[in-house]
Enzyme design. Structure first.
Site, PDB file in Angstrom:
ATOM      1  N   CYS A 182      11.557 -65.431   6.437  1.00 11.64           N
ATOM      2  CA  CYS A 182      10.568 -64.663   6.059  1.00 11.64           C
ATOM      3  C   CYS A 182      10.390 -63.436   7.099  1.00 11.64           C
ATOM      4  O   CYS A 182       9.743 -62.386   6.612  1.00 11.64           O
ATOM      5  CB  CYS A 182       9.447 -65.044   5.512  1.00 11.64           C
ATOM      6  SG  CYS A 182       9.657 -66.667   4.463  1.00 11.64           S
ATOM      7  N   GLU A 333      -3.023 -67.124   9.039  1.00  8.19           N
ATOM      8  CA  GLU A 333      -2.866 -65.961   9.576  1.00  8.19           C
ATOM      9  C   GLU A 333      -4.227 -65.260   9.735  1.00  8.19           C
ATOM     10  O   GLU A 333      -4.604 -64.286  10.502  1.00  8.19           O
ATOM     11  CB  GLU A 333      -2.257 -65.016   8.460  1.00  8.19           C
ATOM     12  CG  GLU A 333      -1.785 -63.386   8.914  1.00  8.19           C
ATOM     13  CD  GLU A 333      -0.953 -62.759   7.967  1.00  8.19           C
ATOM     14  OE1 GLU A 333      -0.622 -61.603   8.458  1.00  8.19           O
ATOM     15  OE2 GLU A 333      -0.701 -63.034   6.746  1.00  8.19           O
ATOM     16  N   PHE A 416       9.395 -69.550   7.472  1.00  8.16           N
ATOM     17  CA  PHE A 416       9.577 -70.894   7.556  1.00  8.16           C
ATOM     18  C   PHE A 416      10.494 -71.156   8.890  1.00  8.16           C
ATOM     19  O   PHE A 416      11.381 -70.652   9.236  1.00  8.16           O
ATOM     20  CB  PHE A 416      10.318 -71.428   6.139  1.00  8.16           C
ATOM     21  CG  PHE A 416       9.554 -71.406   4.895  1.00  8.16           C
ATOM     22  CD1 PHE A 416       8.761 -72.097   4.716  1.00  8.16           C
ATOM     23  CD2 PHE A 416       9.998 -70.531   4.121  1.00  8.16           C
ATOM     24  CE1 PHE A 416       7.793 -72.102   3.742  1.00  8.16           C
ATOM     25  CE2 PHE A 416       9.256 -70.275   2.807  1.00  8.16           C
ATOM     26  CZ  PHE A 416       8.307 -71.080   2.574  1.00  8.16           C
TER      27      PHE A 416
END
Length: 428
Positions: A182, A333, A416
């Site tokens: 990603c 995050e 990932f």
């Protein structure tokens, strides 16, 4: 609502190398996009800034028995004189999207024509031609080896997009593919800037592409528990940082940028959109799917990007978060953003509420949103976000766009395998 973040001073010039020579500033001179939200930057921005979700029910009969039957799909592809229909039909969708977006970026930049060998192409992609791979695997299972297309290896290879772009433009410099799941397209843009700063290329087309809305891929992510299963209400399924989130929604598409040294761009009369001022990357070295709970890897990437840009957290007016809508990733995050910016320290949005998670293309597509928010001084709302999870301590922009003062924008992409990538753009 937390108080609006106010930068303490204007962005500085990018950091200079220790050997004393002024580091080249990298200009973004062209942008192209193929996305569920539209196939022009104008259409894309209109959808994202309205906070409108593009997720719909997927009608493939094969999905009837699946846990996941929704996604953000690309529809109505534009025709291109540089990619005839007969050639487009031989491409897997991921390479088709990439070629159209890259050619649009090249046109937007004024069709730069670097000297032979002085061009470069850097493509971020996670899985390659999954649509073709699934189709040919079904043919093999149902009819045997002789029915499998001999072109399958050439169509599904992850570097097929880079090869197509090079052939369409007759660019003979490096044509590279980056795979960090990603974070792939954000890393592609970062490496493109490094090629320009090291003077290994004069013009670089960089970005990312993905097409993973296939039954096998959706089955895998459904079984992994990472994908939303709100099949009866797809438009409200992707809910970054929201208390009711239950996983991401898969999207597809491509976004590409033309990058040049600012001095070269101005010399040829280009009109840059912004500067790509900073890039940072790191590895969690922790787990294949889950991030470090304290967000330490994300912190390292953000701080590296800020150092690269010669900025401080106070110079950032807006963060386009990775914001997947998964419980672990959103919490990690948020912890990282608190560490770097402080609680409620900067307005945060996630484009994934509108267009879903484009995996390898996510970073590039979301950089368009970050750049447009910076240039318009208007942060788009996070689609479907209603209530921020208690304890995240984030200033999530939602419900309506929010005006912001002048300043830089930061965009996060986390993949990932623990790959973290952060980009910083600054206005001209």
């Amino acid at each position: 609502m937390a108080p609006q973040h106010q930068p303490q001073h204007q962005p500085q010039h990018p950091a200079q190398p220790q050997h004393g020579r002024r580091r080249d500033e990298i200009a973004i001179t062209g942008i192209g996009v193929i996305s569920p939200a539209g196939h022009t930057v104008t259409d894309f921005w209109h959808t994202v800034s309205a906070g409108r979700s593009t997720a719909t029910a997927l009608r493939d009969p094969e999905l009837a028995r699946h846990k996941v039957r929704l996604g953000c799909r690309v529809t109505g592809l534009p025709e291109s004189a540089d990619l005839p229909a007969k050639d487009a039909r031989r491409l897997d969708p991921f390479a088709h999207y990439a070629t159209l977006a890259a050619l649009a970026a090249h046109t937007d930049a004024g069709a730069p024509a670097p000297e032979a060998g002085r061009s470069a192409i850097v493509v971020g992609n996670a899985v390659g031609g999954r649509t073709t791979s699934d189709r040919e695997s079904a043919l093999y299972t149902g009819h045997g080896p002789l029915r499998v297309s001999p072109l399958m290896p050439l169509v599904t290879m992850p570097n097929a997009a880079a090869a197509q772009i090079a052939m369409r433009l007759s660019w003979s410099g490096p044509a590279l593919t980056v795979a960090t799941t990603c974070a792939s397209s954000a890393d592609a843009l970062g490496h493109a800037a490094l090629l320009l700063q090291s003077h290994r290329a004069d013009v670089v087309i960089a970005g990312g592409c993905e097409a993973t809305l296939t039954p096998v891929t959706l089955a895998a992510f459904g079984n992994l528990g990472a994908h939303s299963q709100r099949n009866d209400d797809p438009a409200r399924a992707s809910r970054p940082f929201d208390t009711e989130r239950d996983g991401f929604v898969m999207g597809e598409g491509a976004a590409f940028f033309v990058l040049e040294r600012l001095t070269d761009a101005r010399a040829r009369g280009a009109r840059p959109h912004a500067l790509l001022a900073g890039y940072g990357s790191s590895a969690d070295a922790y787990h294949l799917s889950n991030p470090r709970p304290d967000g330490a890897g994300a912190v390292a990437a953000m701080r590296a990007a800020l150092r690269d840009a010669g900025l401080t957290p106070a110079d950032i007016a807006h963060v386009n978060a990775h914001g997947t809508s998964t419980v672990h990733n959103d919490r990690a995050e948020a912890a990282a953003l608190r560490t770097v910016f402080g609680p409620h320290g900067v307005p945060v949005t996630s484009t994934k509420g509108a267009v879903g998670h484009l995996i390898g293309a996510a970073g590039a597509v979301e950089l368009i949103a970050a750049l447009k928010a910076m240039n318009t001084r208007l942060v788009p709302p996070t689609a479907n976000h209603e209530n921020t999870e208690e304890g995240l301590d984030l200033d999530v922009v939602h419900t309506a766009p929010r005006p912001i003062p002048a300043g830089a924008a930061l965009s996060n992409s986390f993949g990932f395998g623990g790959h973290n990538s952060t980009l910083v753009v600054t206005p001209l």
